[in-house]
Write a protein that holds these residues in place. Structure first.
Motif, PDB file in Angstrom:
ATOM      1  N   ASN B 126     -11.642  -3.666-115.309  1.00  0.00           N
ATOM      2  CA  ASN B 126     -12.516  -3.559-116.861  1.00  0.00           C
ATOM      3  C   ASN B 126     -12.992  -3.051-116.790  1.00  0.00           C
ATOM      4  O   ASN B 126     -13.858  -3.360-116.775  1.00  0.00           O
ATOM      5  CB  ASN B 126     -13.005  -5.115-117.055  1.00  0.00           C
ATOM      6  N   ASP B 188     -10.966  -4.366-108.706  1.00  0.00           N
ATOM      7  CA  ASP B 188     -12.029  -5.633-109.013  1.00  0.00           C
ATOM      8  C   ASP B 188     -10.789  -6.374-108.882  1.00  0.00           C
ATOM      9  O   ASP B 188      -9.796  -7.944-109.387  1.00  0.00           O
ATOM     10  CB  ASP B 188     -12.036  -5.502-110.489  1.00  0.00           C
ATOM     11  N   ASN B 191     -10.831 -10.375-108.980  1.00  0.00           N
ATOM     12  CA  ASN B 191     -11.393 -10.829-110.253  1.00  0.00           C
ATOM     13  C   ASN B 191     -12.911 -11.229-109.708  1.00  0.00           C
ATOM     14  O   ASN B 191     -13.647 -12.547-110.671  1.00  0.00           O
ATOM     15  CB  ASN B 191     -10.244 -11.602-110.529  1.00  0.00           C
TER      16      ASN B 191
END
Lengths: 225, 221
Positions: B126, B188, B191
């Motif tokens: 992200n 990631d 997460n």
């Protein structure tokens, strides 16, 4: 009579050395006092205590009839110390410095006029780093005057100034007196500073050794106690 | 109060603009660390060192910036002048801390592309969170750094003392920032980044909230 500046049993030490060892002094509101004394006699420390830059270790100070430490921010708004430290940012110009301090105090300032009053209009766009000691003194004075102080403490105000600068400083002091400000002037030049003062006090070993009229102030060479 | 905070920030940035010594020194310091690690390492491990090298560079360089931010105030007694003006200590803290954060942001923005390129570590996770790590991580250094720089600025060995006090304190935030950016570089997939981000945000929040409480005592001494 109202107190402008008052000290009662004022003591301040640095390490084991007592710089002030029980100063008692009352300067009526609207009056000006000349403070003389040899190097190390406690003049600067006394002014710094009056300015709330140093808290007393014993005794106390009153400014305009109030204990400044009870409402420190309010007291500091009314008092200015013009000291050896010029409080300026060396990489900024005189104009920048004035604007910075005006913004910090939420004041409006006409920079050109303020610097003209201290004879620095022409050099206002040069960095302070390039200024002589006398020019820095003038900018520091212009900054100090932004606050329109009720109590002005001047530590060696005539030092580093040329004759024109001394005359300018004299005019500023006279204007402040006419406005009703209370002044304390620490100096080694009693003949110069004495013209602008109502009373004089001589410090020796952290105590007031003599008070009287400025014209009668003892020369530093002849200690009076 | 807000006016005074703005005035302190504007003053710090103006001083920096007129003489960008601090930003330049910090930038080159951080860049030197990044290059040193990059060229002394190699092989497949290089990418995994990107995040830690980035934060190591920023943390070490931040001490130069924080140190300098108070040296300027002490050169001609301006710090005492502000206390006596009076500039409220809370305004002084937030003004200095925000200005220090802005300088660190600028440096992080300049060196991060180098780190990504040299370590061959493009962000697969992200991207907004990656930027968030940089922003909040710098803020997490700046708030306690401002307090400690003010404390140590008058000490004889200020530049040596500041890291001694600052580094152990900010280590949790730095570890979390490095781990968070590391997992974002890796993609990631588990997460994990939000958890690390939470740690950094919590650390920064505590120091930005409580930092001003002791600042009057710090600057008046």
């Amino acid at each position: 009579m109202d107190e402008g500046i008052a000290a009662a049993g004022l003591c301040r030490r640095f390490g084991r050395r007592w710089a002030l060892a029980g100063v008692d002094l009352v300067v009526p509101r609207g009056s000006s006092v000349m403070i003389t004394g040899r190097n190390g006699s406690g003049k600067t420390t006394m002014l710094r205590c009056f300015a709330t830059a140093l808290p007393p270790h014993m005794g106390g100070v009153r400014l305009l009839g109030q204990d400044p430490w009870l409402d420190i921010d309010n007291a500091r708004r009314k008092v200015v110390l013009l000291s050896h430290a010029t409080r300026m940012y060396e990489d900024l110009t005189a104009s920048d410095n004035l604007l910075v301090w005006a913004r910090l105090g939420g004041m409006d300032v006409d920079v050109v006029a303020a610097l003209r009053d201290v004879g620095l209009e022409a050099a206002r766009t040069e960095p302070v780093r390039s200024y002589s000691a006398g020019m820095r003194r003038r900018v520091a004075l212009a900054i100090a005057l932004l606050k329109k102080p009720d109590v002005m403490l001047l530590d060696e105000p005539f030092a580093a100034l040329d004759p024109g600068g001394r005359a300018m400083m004299g005019r500023v002091i006279s204007t402040l007196r006419a406005r009703g400000a209370t002044l304390a002037i620490a100096t080694h030049l009693p003949q110069v500073a004495g013209q602008y003062c109502d009373m004089a006090a001589h410090l020796a070993d952290g105590k007031i050794a003599w008070t009287g009229a400025p014209a009668d102030a003892p020369a530093e060479a002849e200690e009076v106690w | 109060m807000l006016n005074q905070i703005g005035a302190v920030i504007a003053k710090d940035l103006l001083v920096e603009w007129r003489s960008p010594v601090r930003t330049t020194a910090v930038l080159f310091f951080a860049l030197a660390i990044v290059l040193l690690v990059a060229f002394s390492s190699g092989g497949g491990a290089l990418k995994r060192q990107a995040a830690s090298t980035l934060w190591m560079g920023l943390l070490l360089a931040s001490t130069r910036s924080l140190d300098r931010s108070f040296q300027v105030e002490l050169e001609q007694g301006a710090l005492e002048g502000m206390v006596l003006w009076p500039v409220h200590p809370v305004a002084l803290f937030y003004g200095k801390a925000i200005a220090n954060t802005l300088v660190l942001w600028l440096v992080s923005l300049a060196i991060t592309p180098f780190v990504i390129a040299i370590f061959d570590a493009p962000v697969k996770g992200n991207l907004p969170m990656f930027i968030g790590f940089l922003a909040v991580g710098c803020a997490a250094i700046a708030a306690p750094g401002t307090t400690f720089a003010a404390i140590t600025s008058r000490a004889r060995a200020a530049s040596a003392l500041l890291p001694v006090l600052l580094f152990p304190l900010v280590m949790p935030a730095m570890v979390a920032s490095a781990r968070g950016i590391g997992v974002l570089i890796e993609g990631d997939i588990m997460n994990q980044a939000p958890t690390w981000f939470g740690v950094v945000v919590a650390f920064a929040a505590v120091h930005w909230l409580f930092g001003p409480l002791f600042f009057r005592a710090v600057v008046e001494e």
